[in-house]
Structures are given as structure tokens and as C-alpha cells.
Design a protein around this motif. Structure first.
Motif, short mmCIF file in Angstrom:
data_model
loop_
_atom_site.label_atom_id
_atom_site.label_comp_id
_atom_site.label_asym_id
_atom_site.label_seq_id
_atom_site.Cartn_x
_atom_site.Cartn_y
_atom_site.Cartn_z
N CYS A 29 0.80 -1.25 -0.02
CA CYS A 29 -0.08 0.01 0.17
C CYS A 29 0.60 1.19 0.01
O CYS A 29 1.87 1.29 0.50
N GLN A 30 0.56 2.20 -0.71
CA GLN A 30 1.19 3.52 -0.95
C GLN A 30 0.22 4.58 -0.47
O GLN A 30 0.67 5.68 -1.13
N ASP A 31 -0.89 4.32 0.17
CA ASP A 31 -1.73 5.38 0.68
C ASP A 31 -2.33 6.07 -0.45
O ASP A 31 -2.58 7.39 -0.20
N HIS A 32 -2.71 5.76 -1.57
CA HIS A 32 -3.37 6.46 -2.70
C HIS A 32 -4.67 6.87 -2.24
O HIS A 32 -5.37 7.95 -2.90
N GLY A 33 -5.33 6.20 -1.61
CA GLY A 33 -6.90 6.29 -1.01
C GLY A 33 -7.87 6.02 -1.70
O GLY A 33 -8.98 6.28 -1.56
N GLN A 34 -7.61 5.31 -3.03
CA GLN A 34 -8.83 4.99 -3.94
C GLN A 34 -9.66 3.94 -3.09
O GLN A 34 -10.84 4.21 -3.10
N CYS A 35 -9.20 3.35 -2.00
CA CYS A 35 -10.14 2.21 -1.45
C CYS A 35 -11.04 3.19 -0.43
O CYS A 35 -12.11 2.85 -0.23
N VAL A 36 -10.60 4.28 -0.04
CA VAL A 36 -11.39 5.16 0.97
C VAL A 36 -12.59 5.64 -0.04
O VAL A 36 -13.69 5.62 0.38
N TYR A 37 -12.20 6.13 -1.22
CA TYR A 37 -13.47 6.63 -2.07
C TYR A 37 -14.45 5.48 -2.29
O TYR A 37 -15.62 5.54 -2.47
N ALA A 38 -13.97 4.13 -2.75
CA ALA A 38 -14.69 2.99 -3.01
C ALA A 38 -15.69 2.67 -1.82
O ALA A 38 -16.70 2.05 -2.11
N ALA A 39 -14.84 2.61 -0.53
CA ALA A 39 -15.47 1.86 0.41
C ALA A 39 -15.26 2.74 1.63
O ALA A 39 -14.55 2.31 2.83
N ASN A 99 -21.18 -5.35 3.42
CA ASN A 99 -20.14 -4.49 2.95
C ASN A 99 -19.46 -4.88 1.67
O ASN A 99 -18.39 -4.38 1.25
N ALA A 100 -20.05 -6.18 1.25
CA ALA A 100 -19.15 -6.95 0.08
C ALA A 100 -18.89 -6.16 -1.06
O ALA A 100 -18.08 -6.17 -1.65
N GLU A 101 -19.95 -5.44 -1.58
CA GLU A 101 -20.02 -4.68 -2.72
C GLU A 101 -18.86 -3.73 -2.66
O GLU A 101 -17.82 -3.75 -3.50
N GLU A 102 -18.85 -3.06 -1.78
CA GLU A 102 -17.87 -1.99 -1.38
C GLU A 102 -16.40 -2.51 -1.35
O GLU A 102 -15.44 -1.87 -1.88
N LEU A 103 -16.26 -3.72 -0.54
CA LEU A 103 -15.18 -4.22 -0.31
C LEU A 103 -14.37 -4.84 -1.62
O LEU A 103 -13.46 -4.64 -2.09
N TYR A 104 -15.37 -5.44 -2.58
CA TYR A 104 -14.62 -5.89 -3.86
C TYR A 104 -14.43 -4.61 -4.74
O TYR A 104 -13.37 -4.82 -5.37
N ALA A 140 -17.02 3.24 4.31
CA ALA A 140 -17.31 2.30 5.50
C ALA A 140 -16.47 1.60 6.00
O ALA A 140 -16.47 1.20 7.13
N LEU A 141 -15.23 1.11 5.07
CA LEU A 141 -14.48 -0.06 5.61
C LEU A 141 -12.92 0.82 5.67
O LEU A 141 -11.87 0.34 6.32
N PHE A 142 -12.81 1.86 4.89
CA PHE A 142 -11.29 2.73 4.77
C PHE A 142 -11.38 3.88 5.00
O PHE A 142 -12.17 4.81 4.44
N ALA A 143 -10.39 4.27 5.76
CA ALA A 143 -10.20 5.99 5.98
C ALA A 143 -8.74 6.29 5.80
O ALA A 143 -7.82 5.40 5.99
N LEU A 144 -8.49 7.68 5.79
CA LEU A 144 -7.20 8.12 5.76
C LEU A 144 -7.00 8.93 7.05
O LEU A 144 -7.98 9.48 7.41
#
Ligand code: SF4
Length: 70
Positions: free
Chosen positions: A10-20, A50-55, A22-26
Motif C-alpha cells: 500500500c502506498q496510501d493512494h486512497g482509492q479504497c477510501v473513495y470506493a468503500a 459491505n461485500a460490494e464496497e469491499l470488492y 465504510a471500511l477504509f479511511a485516511l
């Protein structure tokens, strides 16, 4: 279901935060907040609701750092 996040990739790009959000935060410094809970690999159970967000997060991560297990 389970999520694994390889914090060495992980390089802290943060795309996961926008996609999910409820699960990821910066954190305040723009780093993935899961880093405070693990050093190498973060593992956690995730509710199937939260499966859809996680995928989606796993798909958009540019480093393929997120792995989902059923
Ligand atoms: S999208 Fe991937 S690289 Fe970016 S913060 Fe999330 S896990 Fe890290």
C-alpha cells in the motif's frame, strides 16, 4: 468474509477510501488509518453487507494490496 490489506504494498493512494468509505479511511497525515492496527498485513472480518464496497475497493487499488476471501 475477510479482508487482507498488505501494508507493505500500500502506498496510501486512497482509492479504497473513495470506493468503500465504510471500511477504509485516511488519517490526518493522509496515510491509510489501518496502519495503526498492523505493521505488515491487516486482516479483519467484514460483514457481507459491505461485500460490494469491499470488492470495489480491491478492484480499484492500484497496488493490488487488498485481498478478499469469502
Ligand atoms: S487503494 Fe490500495 S494503495 Fe491506496 S490506500 Fe487503499 S490499499 Fe493502499
Amino acid at each position: 468474509m475477510k479482508v487482507e490489506v498488505d501494508l507493505n504494498k500500500c502506498q496510501d493512494h486512497g482509492q479504497c477510501v473513495y470506493a468503500a468509505p465504510a471500511l477504509f479511511a485516511l488519517d490526518d497525515q493522509g496515510r491509510l488509518s489501518l496502519r495503526t492496527q498492523a505493521t505488515d498485513v491487516y486482516v479483519a472480518n467484514v460483514d457481507k453487507a459491505n461485500a460490494e464496497e469491499l470488492y470495489e475497493a480491491a478492484e480499484v487499488c492500484p497496488l493490488q494490496a487488498i485481498t478478499v476471501q469469502e
